[in-house]
Enzyme design. Structure first.
Site, PDB file in Angstrom:
ATOM      1  N   GLN A   1      -4.868  16.530   8.164  1.00 53.44           N
ATOM      2  CA  GLN A   1      -5.207  16.526   6.727  1.00 53.44           C
ATOM      3  C   GLN A   1      -6.667  16.157   6.558  1.00 53.44           C
ATOM      4  O   GLN A   1      -7.146  15.177   7.129  1.00 53.44           O
ATOM      5  CB  GLN A   1      -4.313  15.514   6.001  1.00 53.44           C
ATOM      6  CG  GLN A   1      -4.655  15.314   4.535  1.00 53.44           C
ATOM      7  CD  GLN A   1      -5.676  14.200   4.310  1.00 53.44           C
ATOM      8  OE1 GLN A   1      -5.907  13.390   5.194  1.00 53.44           O
ATOM      9  NE2 GLN A   1      -6.299  14.182   3.148  1.00 53.44           N
TER      10      GLN A   1
ATOM     11  N   SER B   1      -3.481  11.942   8.739  1.00 58.13           N
ATOM     12  CA  SER B   1      -4.432  11.775   7.633  1.00 58.13           C
ATOM     13  C   SER B   1      -5.846  11.532   8.161  1.00 58.13           C
ATOM     14  O   SER B   1      -6.022  10.911   9.215  1.00 58.13           O
ATOM     15  CB  SER B   1      -3.989  10.557   6.808  1.00 58.13           C
ATOM     16  OG  SER B   1      -5.016  10.141   5.943  1.00 58.13           O
TER      17      SER B   1
ATOM     18  N   ARG C   1      -4.723   1.660  -7.868  1.00 62.16           N
ATOM     19  CA  ARG C   1      -3.412   1.065  -7.552  1.00 62.16           C
ATOM     20  C   ARG C   1      -3.580  -0.442  -7.655  1.00 62.16           C
ATOM     21  O   ARG C   1      -4.252  -1.064  -6.832  1.00 62.16           O
ATOM     22  CB  ARG C   1      -2.957   1.471  -6.155  1.00 62.16           C
ATOM     23  CG  ARG C   1      -2.770   2.987  -5.985  1.00 62.16           C
ATOM     24  CD  ARG C   1      -3.817   3.558  -5.098  1.00 62.16           C
ATOM     25  NE  ARG C   1      -3.857   5.015  -5.066  1.00 62.16           N
ATOM     26  CZ  ARG C   1      -4.061   5.716  -3.950  1.00 62.16           C
ATOM     27  NH1 ARG C   1      -4.204   5.108  -2.793  1.00 62.16           N
ATOM     28  NH2 ARG C   1      -4.143   7.012  -4.003  1.00 62.16           N
TER      29      ARG C   1
ATOM     30  N   TYR D   1      -9.903  15.137   4.131  1.00 65.05           N
ATOM     31  CA  TYR D   1     -10.608  14.733   2.911  1.00 65.05           C
ATOM     32  C   TYR D   1     -12.046  15.193   3.068  1.00 65.05           C
ATOM     33  O   TYR D   1     -12.602  15.122   4.172  1.00 65.05           O
ATOM     34  CB  TYR D   1     -10.595  13.209   2.744  1.00 65.05           C
ATOM     35  CG  TYR D   1      -9.321  12.667   2.155  1.00 65.05           C
ATOM     36  CD1 TYR D   1      -8.809  13.176   0.967  1.00 65.05           C
ATOM     37  CD2 TYR D   1      -8.640  11.623   2.772  1.00 65.05           C
ATOM     38  CE1 TYR D   1      -7.641  12.666   0.423  1.00 65.05           C
ATOM     39  CE2 TYR D   1      -7.471  11.107   2.231  1.00 65.05           C
ATOM     40  CZ  TYR D   1      -6.981  11.638   1.058  1.00 65.05           C
ATOM     41  OH  TYR D   1      -5.827  11.135   0.522  1.00 65.05           O
TER      42      TYR D   1
ATOM     43  N   LYS E   1      -3.138  21.013  -0.615  1.00 70.91           N
ATOM     44  CA  LYS E   1      -2.231  19.944  -1.082  1.00 70.91           C
ATOM     45  C   LYS E   1      -2.729  19.346  -2.392  1.00 70.91           C
ATOM     46  O   LYS E   1      -3.918  19.009  -2.506  1.00 70.91           O
ATOM     47  CB  LYS E   1      -2.166  18.849  -0.008  1.00 70.91           C
ATOM     48  CG  LYS E   1      -1.354  17.623  -0.378  1.00 70.91           C
ATOM     49  CD  LYS E   1      -1.204  16.717   0.829  1.00 70.91           C
ATOM     50  CE  LYS E   1      -0.367  15.500   0.534  1.00 70.91           C
ATOM     51  NZ  LYS E   1      -1.075  14.475  -0.218  1.00 70.91           N
TER      52      LYS E   1
ATOM     53  N   TYR F   1       0.853  -1.207   0.000  1.00 73.87           N
ATOM     54  CA  TYR F   1       0.000   0.000   0.000  1.00 73.87           C
ATOM     55  C   TYR F   1       0.886   1.253   0.000  1.00 73.87           C
ATOM     56  O   TYR F   1       0.618   2.212  -0.731  1.00 73.87           O
ATOM     57  CB  TYR F   1      -0.918  -0.007   1.226  1.00 73.87           C
ATOM     58  CG  TYR F   1      -1.657   1.301   1.420  1.00 73.87           C
ATOM     59  CD1 TYR F   1      -2.694   1.685   0.571  1.00 73.87           C
ATOM     60  CD2 TYR F   1      -1.295   2.177   2.444  1.00 73.87           C
ATOM     61  CE1 TYR F   1      -3.365   2.898   0.741  1.00 73.87           C
ATOM     62  CE2 TYR F   1      -1.955   3.387   2.620  1.00 73.87           C
ATOM     63  CZ  TYR F   1      -2.983   3.737   1.774  1.00 73.87           C
ATOM     64  OH  TYR F   1      -3.632   4.943   1.935  1.00 73.87           O
TER      65      TYR F   1
ATOM     66  N   ARG G   1       0.182   8.466  -6.866  1.00 74.52           N
ATOM     67  CA  ARG G   1      -0.876   7.495  -6.551  1.00 74.52           C
ATOM     68  C   ARG G   1      -2.205   7.841  -7.210  1.00 74.52           C
ATOM     69  O   ARG G   1      -3.165   7.104  -7.080  1.00 74.52           O
ATOM     70  CB  ARG G   1      -1.077   7.430  -5.030  1.00 74.52           C
ATOM     71  CG  ARG G   1       0.140   6.991  -4.286  1.00 74.52           C
ATOM     72  CD  ARG G   1       0.079   7.341  -2.810  1.00 74.52           C
ATOM     73  NE  ARG G   1      -0.859   6.536  -2.054  1.00 74.52           N
ATOM     74  CZ  ARG G   1      -0.649   5.298  -1.644  1.00 74.52           C
ATOM     75  NH1 ARG G   1       0.508   4.717  -1.930  1.00 74.52           N
ATOM     76  NH2 ARG G   1      -1.540   4.641  -0.948  1.00 74.52           N
TER      77      ARG G   1
ATOM     78  N   THR H   1      -6.610  18.256   1.145  1.00 69.67           N
ATOM     79  CA  THR H   1      -6.165  17.542  -0.057  1.00 69.67           C
ATOM     80  C   THR H   1      -7.141  17.807  -1.198  1.00 69.67           C
ATOM     81  O   THR H   1      -8.351  17.610  -1.064  1.00 69.67           O
ATOM     82  CB  THR H   1      -6.065  16.027   0.218  1.00 69.67           C
ATOM     83  OG1 THR H   1      -5.078  15.822   1.231  1.00 69.67           O
ATOM     84  CG2 THR H   1      -5.658  15.260  -1.034  1.00 69.67           C
TER      85      THR H   1
ATOM     86  N   HIS I   1       0.338  13.473  -5.262  1.00 72.14           N
ATOM     87  CA  HIS I   1      -0.106  12.441  -4.316  1.00 72.14           C
ATOM     88  C   HIS I   1       0.830  11.221  -4.367  1.00 72.14           C
ATOM     89  O   HIS I   1       0.382  10.070  -4.368  1.00 72.14           O
ATOM     90  CB  HIS I   1      -1.556  12.040  -4.634  1.00 72.14           C
ATOM     91  CG  HIS I   1      -2.350  11.633  -3.433  1.00 72.14           C
ATOM     92  ND1 HIS I   1      -3.313  12.420  -2.861  1.00 72.14           N
ATOM     93  CD2 HIS I   1      -2.327  10.509  -2.683  1.00 72.14           C
ATOM     94  CE1 HIS I   1      -3.849  11.793  -1.827  1.00 72.14           C
ATOM     95  NE2 HIS I   1      -3.259  10.635  -1.691  1.00 72.14           N
TER      96      HIS I   1
HETATM   97  C1  GLV Z   1      -4.701   8.019   0.449  1.00 76.75           C
HETATM   98  O1  GLV Z   1      -4.404   9.156   0.683  1.00 76.75           O
HETATM   99  C2  GLV Z   1      -3.967   7.219  -0.464  1.00 76.75           C
HETATM  100  O2  GLV Z   1      -3.211   7.768  -1.278  1.00 76.75           O
HETATM  101  O3  GLV Z   1      -4.113   5.991  -0.400  1.00 76.75           O
END
Ligand code: GLV
Length: 379
Positions: free
Chosen positions: A128, A107, A165, A130, A252, A25, A279, A156, A276
């Site tokens: 941070q 986070s 991913r 979301y 960000k 991860y 990602r 963010t 990021h």
């Molecule tokens: C969360 O911020 C991620 O990039 O998995």
């Protein structure tokens, strides 16, 4: 490993100590991971200018980020699931950062909650955010960060929807982990990690669990994100959040000059040039390659920070030379955390500080506040 000398050593150790799904991860980018790789390799292409016979005594990396004193211009990035790299990971990383004198950013998608970290630390940390569709939940998160005494809000902007991913999907990543034979095997082969996890109650997304209404499936990061993150987030919402928060605000995820101009207009205290960690949009340019243009566009209007690809103190120096006032490390501290808990995070910070200090000296500077583009080699 007897000697840990560089971030890559911590990465190797973390790979041996953290179950594969959580190590992956951290060590993953979107799709082909080309942007993830470019973040690192573009740093390597920047060359430094060697200077000699300059007084190198009495050096200092101390400076400020958004007016707050830092012992070096390196904050810990907000990273999801740090508490799955090591039991109570966010608490340990926040303590290590506070002791070192650099900011820790918690986070929204952390395992330890805002309250958990506040109770275990003496210095303020950054939070941070979301933005979820459930605006009451967002209001509540901001309120909780205020009550905890957080000294900056990092909003963010680049994750309204989650980039894909492959490793996470293939691994069936979840927190808490599922108990399939594959996952049980991954954990059983990491006994130290298991012991740590058995010793803590903090094994799920504690900023969300018990706080959000109508969250149907906390076990899957990607399905929860798809369900709850607000794909309509826009610049007016930034204004709304800025007013609700009322304190230092950092935006960000800026990677484009036009967005940088919009971000500067909000009156935020700083922007973070970031993709990021590679990602989100695979195929986007590296953060460091975009930094000079963004500095040219808004450098006189807002403080500029950078994250993505920093693996050494040399990288920090290069970002500062190109106009960043501060930088962030995500994976380097996660590798330290996975390798050795709090000691590993401190080790990651020490490695980066030592490299930055020696690099600065060999480039003929004694103070980070004097570092500018004159330390870069130009063809
Ligand atoms: C969360 O911020 C991620 O990039 O998995």
């Amino acid at each position: 490993m007897s000697t840990v000398l560089e971030i890559a050593d911590l990465k190797k150790l973390a790979q041996r100590r953290v179950p594969k799904m959580f190590f992956d991860y951290a060590d993953s980018g979107a799709w082909t991971e080309s942007t993830y790789r470019a973040n690192e390799s573009d740093f390597a292409n920047i060359k430094l200018r060697q200077r000699v016979l300059v007084d190198m005594t009495d050096r200092s990396l101390a400076t400020t980020m958004i007016g707050q004193n830092v012992t070096m211009p390196v904050a810990l990035s907000p990273t999801g699931l740090a508490g799955m790299q090591h039991a109570d990971g966010e608490i340990l990383a926040a303590q290590a950062a506070a002791e070192f004198g650099v900011p820790f950013t918690l986070s929204t998608m952390s395992i330890c909650s805002i309250e958990d970290v506040a109770a275990a630390t003496k210095k303020p940390f950054w939070f941070q955010l979301y933005v979820m569709k459930d605006r009451d939940f967002v209001r509540n998160l901001i309120e909780r960060a205020k009550v905890a005494g957080c000294s900056a809000l990092v909003l963010t902007l680049d994750l309204q929807i989650l980039g894909q991913r492959h490793k996470d999907l293939r691994n069936g990543l979840s927190a808490p982990p599922k108990f399939t034979p594959k996952h049980i095997w991954q954990m059983m082969t990491r006994p130290q990690w298991c012991l740590g996890m058995m010793g803590t109650q903090r094994r799920t997304f504690r900023n969300i669990d018990g706080h959000a209404k109508g969250v149907s499936d906390l076990s899957s990061l990607s399905s929860w994100t798809a369900e709850q993150f607000d794909p309509k987030l826009n610049w007016d919402d930034v204004e709304w959040i800025k007013n609700l928060w009322g304190g230092p605000l950092i935006l960000k995820g800026i990677l484009d000059e036009e967005d940088a101009l919009m971000a500067a207009k909000t009156g935020a205290d700083a922007i973070i040039v970031s993709n990021h960690g590679g990602r989100q949009l695979d195929g986007a340019p590296s953060s460091i390659s975009m930094l000079p243009r963004i500095v040219d566009t808004v450098g006189d209007k807002v403080e500029i920070h950078l994250d993505g690809g920093i693996r050494s103190g040399q990288d920090v120096l290069k970002a500062i030379a190109l106009g960043a006032k501060g930088t962030y490390i995500g994976r380097p501290f996660l590798y330290g955390l996975g390798a050795m808990g709090k000691t590993g995070v401190t080790k990651a910070l020490e490695i980066i500080a030592r490299e930055a200090d020696i690099t600065m000296a060999l480039c003929g500077k004694r103070r980070i506040t004097d570092v500018d583009s004159s330390i870069l080699h130009k063809d």
